[in-house]
Design an enzyme around this catalytic site. Structure first.
Site, PDB file in Angstrom:
ATOM      1  N   GLY A 126       0.708  -1.152  -0.278  1.00 20.03           N
ATOM      2  CA  GLY A 126      -0.039  -0.226  -0.116  1.00 20.03           C
ATOM      3  C   GLY A 126       1.283   1.369   0.055  1.00 20.03           C
ATOM      4  N   GLY A 166       1.918   4.446   2.123  1.00 19.56           N
ATOM      5  CA  GLY A 166       2.271   5.817   3.501  1.00 19.56           C
ATOM      6  C   GLY A 166       3.963   4.803   4.250  1.00 19.56           C
ATOM      7  CB  ILE A 183       2.980  -0.309   6.686  1.00 19.68           C
ATOM      8  CG1 ILE A 183       2.489   0.157   8.170  1.00 19.68           C
ATOM      9  CG2 ILE A 183       3.391  -1.683   6.940  1.00 19.68           C
ATOM     10  CD1 ILE A 183       0.952  -0.125   8.825  1.00 19.68           C
ATOM     11  CD  GLU A 213      -4.308  -0.703  -5.103  1.00 22.03           C
ATOM     12  OE1 GLU A 213      -4.881  -0.181  -5.347  1.00 22.03           O
ATOM     13  OE2 GLU A 213      -3.749  -0.575  -3.881  1.00 22.03           O
ATOM     14  N   GLY A 259      -8.920  -1.511  -3.645  1.00 24.94           N
ATOM     15  CA  GLY A 259      -8.012  -2.738  -4.380  1.00 24.94           C
ATOM     16  C   GLY A 259      -7.783  -4.322  -3.445  1.00 24.94           C
TER      17      GLY A 259
END
Length: 458
Positions: free
Chosen positions: A229, A231, A233, A252, A350
């Site tokens: 994802g 950010g 993390i 993505e 997603g």
């Protein structure tokens, strides 16, 4: 460099952003590329016409400016359908400035073609691109490929218009497939605006995010293919994998940490059965350094989001590792990632497709990450793991799809576990201040049995 024939056609279709916006008519439905691929000059010109127009619908997300059509008195003139809840649209929601002119649709990105055909139904598709290549092919820009091809196909099929805004500061991104470009012959209007595309700065991981990353790193072995994802993390994980070998990318968002891994030699995409040799992504989002790296980089292939998130595609990639964020979960493993109670905060995107695809991948794993505690404005702290989800919370990922849930306290492996074992695993990664209360609640509601008490840690 454009050929003379391509340049001639380019000049014939060239208009100003104001002229392009003047082509919008009452009742038109526009799909615009998102965020850094938005044609901002065109949209500003369209916003200037807000109160001249009636029953126009603009469909997009991550809107770049405070356009006039976002204001509440624009209702009935230009209405906005947010296809993914973002910071700016969230601002309108939470400040109670949202009225009937703004609505949100949360959908599974793998179903983009169906959504385009049955809900979006655009008359116009518009995006920002660098100049076309020598063959007259426009790249969809850093984010336009996300749903550019489905939108362009729908518009041409139904006699609509494609408006390209050329920006020479935009990198030209390649694709693994010829159909993922759009040729100048299929473009109806071209306008120009050479603004700097806005970068997305790196976010340093918080203490909680760094701890979460440490619980996931042992699961990522040489040869794995990553979906991260966006950010803190993702950065904490990505920048910690420099010693791995033969990693792949199918994601993505291609972000700065992935560039770092390619430059370190950790990513070479040699083990993937799908997209071998290239990093496949729906969009590139990050710093200017990343955009410069991506420009005409044959090692990065931008693809439609519906392809990237297709579980059947993902399932063919062995050792697929999916890592995403969520907001809360209940003791059975139901996950909420898009609303705070009844208030929409994000969108499905997603997540479910990646979790499902990783679950079908040989050796695949998926991780849904969240901090263990939320703190309200009044200082009250609540556990993100609870007996049930807060009233009204949307279930983004159903419990039967969930593999692992991770907090700063550990990783709970839930896949193929019965409900009582799931509850114990989740209680063990809750904040210690809440574990006793969670255990008592699970016991009272017969989710767990008394003999399992000894398995509670902390």
């Amino acid at each position: 460099m454009m050929t003379p024939q391509v340049e001639k056609e380019y000049r014939e279709k060239l208009v100003t952003p104001q002229q392009a916006a003047a082509s919008v008519q009452d009742g038109d439905r526009l799909v615009t590329a998102t965020s850094s691929s938005q044609p901002r000059a065109f949209l500003r010109s369209l916003a200037d016409r807000t109160f001249e127009l009636n029953d126009v619908t603009l469909i997009g997300s991550f809107l770049a400016d405070d356009y006039e059509f976002l204001k509440e008195d624009a209702h009935g003139h230009i209405n906005v359908l947010i296809s993914f809840m973002d910071v700016k649209s969230r601002e309108y929601f939470f400040r109670k400035r949202m009225t009937d002119n703004i609505s949100v649709y949360s959908y599974d990105f793998s179903k983009t073609e169906n959504v385009m055909e049955n809900l979006f139904r655009p008359d116009i598709f518009t995006f920002e691109s660098p100049e076309p290549d020598e063959n007259g092919n426009f790249s969809f820009g850093v984010i336009g490929a996300m749903y550019g091809r489905p939108a362009a196909d729908y518009v041409k099929k139904h006699g609509g218009r494609i408006i390209v805004q050329v920006n020479r500061s935009v990198p030209f991104l390649y694709s693994g497939r010829e159909e993922d470009y759009i040729n100048i012959r299929d473009v109806d209007m071209i306008c120009e605006s050479d603004e700097e595309i806005f970068p997305v700065p790196l976010s340093d991981p918080t203490e909680h995010e760094a701890a979460i990353a440490q619980h996931i790193l042992p699961y990522i072995h040489d040869g794995a293919t990553l979906q991260l994802g966006f950010g803190g993390i993702a950065n904490a994980i990505g920048f910690s994998l420099g010693d791995r070998k033969h990693l792949g990318i199918h994601t993505e968002s291609y972000v700065d940490s992935m560039m770092y891994l390619e430059q370190k030699g950790a990513v070479d995409n040699t083990r993937k059965k799908i997209g071998k040799g290239v990093s496949q992504t729906a969009f590139v989002m990050g710093t200017k350094t990343l955009y410069d790296w991506a420009d005409r980089n044959r090692g990065i292939a931008t693809m439609p989001i519906s392809y990237i998130t297709n579980p059947q595609i993902i399932s063919q990639i062995d050792d697929f590792i999916s890592i995403n964020s969520c907001m809360n979960c209940d003791l059975t493993g139901q996950v909420g990632a898009e609303s705070i109670g009844l208030r929409q905060f994000s969108s499905q995107g997603g997540q479910v497709a990646f979790v499902r695809g990783a679950g079908l991948s040989r050796g695949g794993r998926s991780f849904l990450c969240m901090k263990s505690v939320n703190q309200k404005k009044n200082g009250e702290k609540t556990s993100t793991i609870d007996l049930g989800l807060p009233y009204g919370t949307a279930v983004t990922t159903p419990r039967h799809e969930v593999d692992c849930i991770v907090t700063e306290w550990g990783c709970a492996e839930l896949k193929y576990k019965p409900l009582n074992e799931r509850a114990i695993a989740l209680i063990n990664i809750a904040h210690p201040d809440f574990r006793k209360r969670l255990y008592d609640a699970a016991l009272e509601n017969r989710i767990i049995a008394r003999h399992q008490a000894f398995r509670i840690d902390g």
